[in-house]
Motif scaffolding. Structure first.
Motif, mmCIF file in Angstrom:
data_model
loop_
_atom_site.group_PDB
_atom_site.id
_atom_site.type_symbol
_atom_site.label_atom_id
_atom_site.label_comp_id
_atom_site.label_asym_id
_atom_site.label_seq_id
_atom_site.Cartn_x
_atom_site.Cartn_y
_atom_site.Cartn_z
ATOM 1 N N ALA A 2 72.190 9.174 -23.719
ATOM 2 C CA ALA A 2 71.898 9.296 -25.132
ATOM 3 C C ALA A 2 70.440 9.474 -25.251
ATOM 4 N N LEU A 3 69.740 9.780 -24.625
ATOM 5 C CA LEU A 3 68.408 10.234 -24.576
ATOM 6 C C LEU A 3 68.225 11.319 -25.597
ATOM 7 N N LEU A 4 69.398 11.874 -26.089
ATOM 8 C CA LEU A 4 69.331 12.845 -27.148
ATOM 9 C C LEU A 4 69.135 12.069 -28.424
ATOM 10 N N SER A 5 68.085 12.328 -29.126
ATOM 11 C CA SER A 5 67.761 11.532 -30.297
ATOM 12 C C SER A 5 68.874 11.620 -31.328
ATOM 13 N N SER A 6 69.304 10.467 -31.857
ATOM 14 C CA SER A 6 70.354 10.463 -32.869
ATOM 15 C C SER A 6 69.788 10.950 -34.184
ATOM 16 N N GLU A 7 70.680 11.492 -35.024
ATOM 17 C CA GLU A 7 70.204 12.042 -36.285
ATOM 18 C C GLU A 7 69.856 10.915 -37.232
ATOM 19 N N SER A 8 68.813 11.095 -37.983
ATOM 20 C CA SER A 8 68.310 10.050 -38.858
ATOM 21 C C SER A 8 69.120 9.979 -40.135
ATOM 22 N N ALA A 9 68.697 9.048 -41.001
ATOM 23 C CA ALA A 9 69.425 8.845 -42.248
ATOM 24 C C ALA A 9 69.051 9.861 -43.314
ATOM 25 N N VAL A 10 68.201 10.822 -42.949
ATOM 26 C CA VAL A 10 67.816 11.848 -43.918
ATOM 27 C C VAL A 10 69.046 12.651 -44.320
ATOM 28 N N ALA A 11 69.118 13.054 -45.551
ATOM 29 C CA ALA A 11 70.285 13.771 -46.061
ATOM 30 C C ALA A 11 70.548 15.031 -45.239
ATOM 31 N N GLU A 12 71.818 15.294 -45.004
ATOM 32 C CA GLU A 12 72.196 16.468 -44.226
ATOM 33 C C GLU A 12 71.807 17.733 -44.977
ATOM 34 N N CYS A 14 86.003 31.143 -28.214
ATOM 35 C CA CYS A 14 86.205 29.854 -28.882
ATOM 36 C C CYS A 14 85.218 29.707 -30.044
ATOM 37 N N PRO A 15 85.621 29.056 -31.126
ATOM 38 C CA PRO A 15 84.628 28.653 -32.125
ATOM 39 C C PRO A 15 83.625 27.706 -31.470
ATOM 40 N N THR A 16 82.334 27.956 -31.628
ATOM 41 C CA THR A 16 81.342 27.132 -30.952
ATOM 42 C C THR A 16 81.092 25.838 -31.721
ATOM 43 N N ILE A 17 80.573 24.849 -30.999
ATOM 44 C CA ILE A 17 80.296 23.550 -31.608
ATOM 45 C C ILE A 17 79.218 23.680 -32.685
ATOM 46 N N ILE A 28 70.520 20.829 -27.081
ATOM 47 C CA ILE A 28 70.319 19.398 -27.317
ATOM 48 C C ILE A 28 71.135 18.941 -28.525
ATOM 49 N N HIS A 29 71.095 19.743 -29.585
ATOM 50 C CA HIS A 29 71.861 19.403 -30.784
ATOM 51 C C HIS A 29 73.358 19.396 -30.467
ATOM 52 N N GLY A 30 73.798 20.334 -29.629
ATOM 53 C CA GLY A 30 75.202 20.395 -29.250
ATOM 54 C C GLY A 30 75.660 19.144 -28.526
ATOM 55 N N PHE A 31 74.820 18.627 -27.629
ATOM 56 C CA PHE A 31 75.189 17.408 -26.913
ATOM 57 C C PHE A 31 75.145 16.181 -27.826
ATOM 58 N N GLU A 32 74.286 16.219 -28.825
ATOM 59 C CA GLU A 32 74.303 15.136 -29.815
ATOM 60 C C GLU A 32 75.652 15.095 -30.519
ATOM 61 N N LEU A 33 76.172 16.276 -30.860
ATOM 62 C CA LEU A 33 77.469 16.340 -31.519
ATOM 63 C C LEU A 33 78.580 15.879 -30.584
ATOM 64 N N LEU A 34 78.467 16.208 -29.287
ATOM 65 C CA LEU A 34 79.467 15.753 -28.325
ATOM 66 C C LEU A 34 79.496 14.229 -28.253
ATOM 67 N N GLU A 35 78.316 13.611 -28.315
ATOM 68 C CA GLU A 35 78.267 12.153 -28.308
ATOM 69 C C GLU A 35 78.988 11.576 -29.515
ATOM 70 N N LYS A 36 78.800 12.205 -30.668
ATOM 71 C CA LYS A 36 79.477 11.728 -31.876
ATOM 72 C C LYS A 36 80.990 11.871 -31.758
ATOM 73 N N LEU A 37 81.434 12.873 -30.995
ATOM 74 C CA LEU A 37 82.870 13.088 -30.811
ATOM 75 C C LEU A 37 83.455 12.186 -29.727
ATOM 76 N N GLY A 38 82.599 11.362 -29.083
ATOM 77 C CA GLY A 38 83.093 10.405 -28.100
ATOM 78 C C GLY A 38 82.965 10.829 -26.665
ATOM 79 N N PHE A 39 82.020 11.731 -26.371
ATOM 80 C CA PHE A 39 81.858 12.278 -25.013
ATOM 81 C C PHE A 39 81.880 11.200 -23.934
ATOM 82 N N HIS A 40 81.222 10.071 -24.168
ATOM 83 C CA HIS A 40 81.093 9.043 -23.134
ATOM 84 C C HIS A 40 82.353 8.209 -22.946
ATOM 85 N N ASP A 41 83.346 8.408 -23.803
ATOM 86 C CA ASP A 41 84.609 7.690 -23.673
ATOM 87 C C ASP A 41 85.727 8.575 -23.126
ATOM 88 N N TRP A 42 85.465 9.847 -22.951
ATOM 89 C CA TRP A 42 86.510 10.748 -22.478
ATOM 90 C C TRP A 42 86.814 10.476 -21.008
#
Length: 350
Positions: free
Chosen positions: A11-21, A104-107, A153-167
């Motif tokens: 997770a060295l990939l910085s998580s997204e902040s609380a700033v509005a999407e 494939c539709p990309t992440i 980097i942003h793509g791997f952040e999204l993978l983490e949110k989808l549970g990458f480390h639990d797969w």
């Protein structure tokens, strides 16, 4: 099975902040520019937490990484392994051979569309299956509208949110473009996100130049305390010339497989056919590659200098006999050079 970094390590990939999407394309472009200005995080030293072999495959664009990975992943799945193939090339063509030419539709594309609609990305939106192989594409920004490396980097952040480390996969194969040297493309090596790297090359100078650059990156980060090594090289479109094998020997890595420059392979690949099927003509080749990819340990390569790399080829093939002839001011002005007064300020007594 070899261990790799878990959620706390990668997770060295910085998580997204609380700033509005961002809700508009302009806001999204602005965020990408901010992200592109950030420096990458340091090499991870966190404890390992799970047992999955993550292997990053690098090579020059067009050298056959996607072909190699599609057939390798298919063979691994047919051998009973749980395999996830992730395309990390902005061209998003890693999975096209696996899915018969369909894209494939990309992440990144899916995430942008879902955000604008106020929806969450689901795993079924971005991950697809064929005969036991799970596959997805990270994607990248459109030309001139963002940084490809930051997109990864942003793509791997999204993978983490989808549970990458639990797969629960036995192997995760990452397809990375080796021509590009910015931070995002070096992510697996710089941040210990994989245990080992496999380079794909051929008997040509440009592909071996890229392979040598990847070896240089591995050597650099191992000296900084990283753990990623090079498992070996796959020689694609092998015509028997021998330069790729000579390169592998010179840098100290094994050749895991040599895929011949055969018309049957070329034709089937062009028609989006998998050749690495059990019982097929090329099955033994990919069965051996699957075993080698699984068992080959990470090595510390000894990258070559440019002159040493050129030395693998005949001088007439690479122009090694050319002498550098320095240009003169007269050359640059296409004639006589006029002496102009100096604008230098001279201080007396200094």
């Amino acid at each position: 099975m070899t261990k790799t970094q878990g959620a706390s390590g990668t997770a060295l990939l910085s998580s997204e902040s609380a700033v509005a999407e961002p809700r508009t394309t302009a806001e999204m472009d602005a965020r990408l520019r901010v992200e592109a200005a950030k420096d990458p995080d340091p090499v991870s030293t966190a404890p390992v937490t799970k047992e999955t072999q993550i292997i990053a495959i690098y090579g020059k664009g067009g050298i056959g990484k996607s072909f190699t990975l599609a057939n390798l992943s298919y063979m691994m799945a047919q051998q009973g392994k749980r395999v996830l193939l992730i395309g990390c090339d902005p061209k998003s063509d890693t999975t096209s051979l696996l899915f018969g030419g369909r894209s494939c539709p990309t992440i990144i594309e899916t995430s942008s569309r879902k955000k604008l609609a106020g929806e969450e990305v689901q795993i079924g939106d971005v991950c697809f299956k064929r005969d036991g192989v799970f596959a997805m594409e990270l994607g990248g920004p459109e030309v001139g509208r963002g940084c490809g490396g930051r997109g990864i980097i942003h793509g791997f952040e999204l993978l983490e949110k989808l549970g990458f480390h639990d797969w629960g996969f036995d192997y995760v194969l990452l397809d990375f473009l080796g021509d590009v040297v910015c931070g995002g493309f070096g992510l697996p090596i710089a941040r210990d996100m994989c245990q080992k790297v496999i380079v794909v090359g051929s008997n040509d100078l440009q592909s071996l130049y890229v392979a040598n650059n990847v070896c240089s990156a591995v050597d650099y980060f191992r000296k900084l305390g990283g753990n990623v090594g090079v498992a070996g090289m796959v020689v694609n479109k092998d015509d028997g010339a021998g330069e790729a094998q000579a390169f592998a020997e010179a840098v100290g890595i094994p050749v895991l497989a040599a895929i011949p420059a055969h018309d049957d392979i070329r034709r089937k690949s062009a028609n989006y056919e998998i050749v690495g099927k059990p019982g097929g003509d090329w099955a033994p080749l990919f069965e051996e590659l699957a075993q080698q990819a699984a068992e080959a340990g990470p090595q510390t390569p000894a990258p070559l200098t440019q002159d040493a790399l050129l030395g693998l080829f005949a001088s007439e093939a690479v122009g090694r006999d050319v002498v550098l002839d320095p240009a003169t001011p007269e050359d640059m002005c296409a004639g006589e050079v006029l002496e102009k007064p100096s604008l230098e300020v001279v201080y007396e007594g200094v």
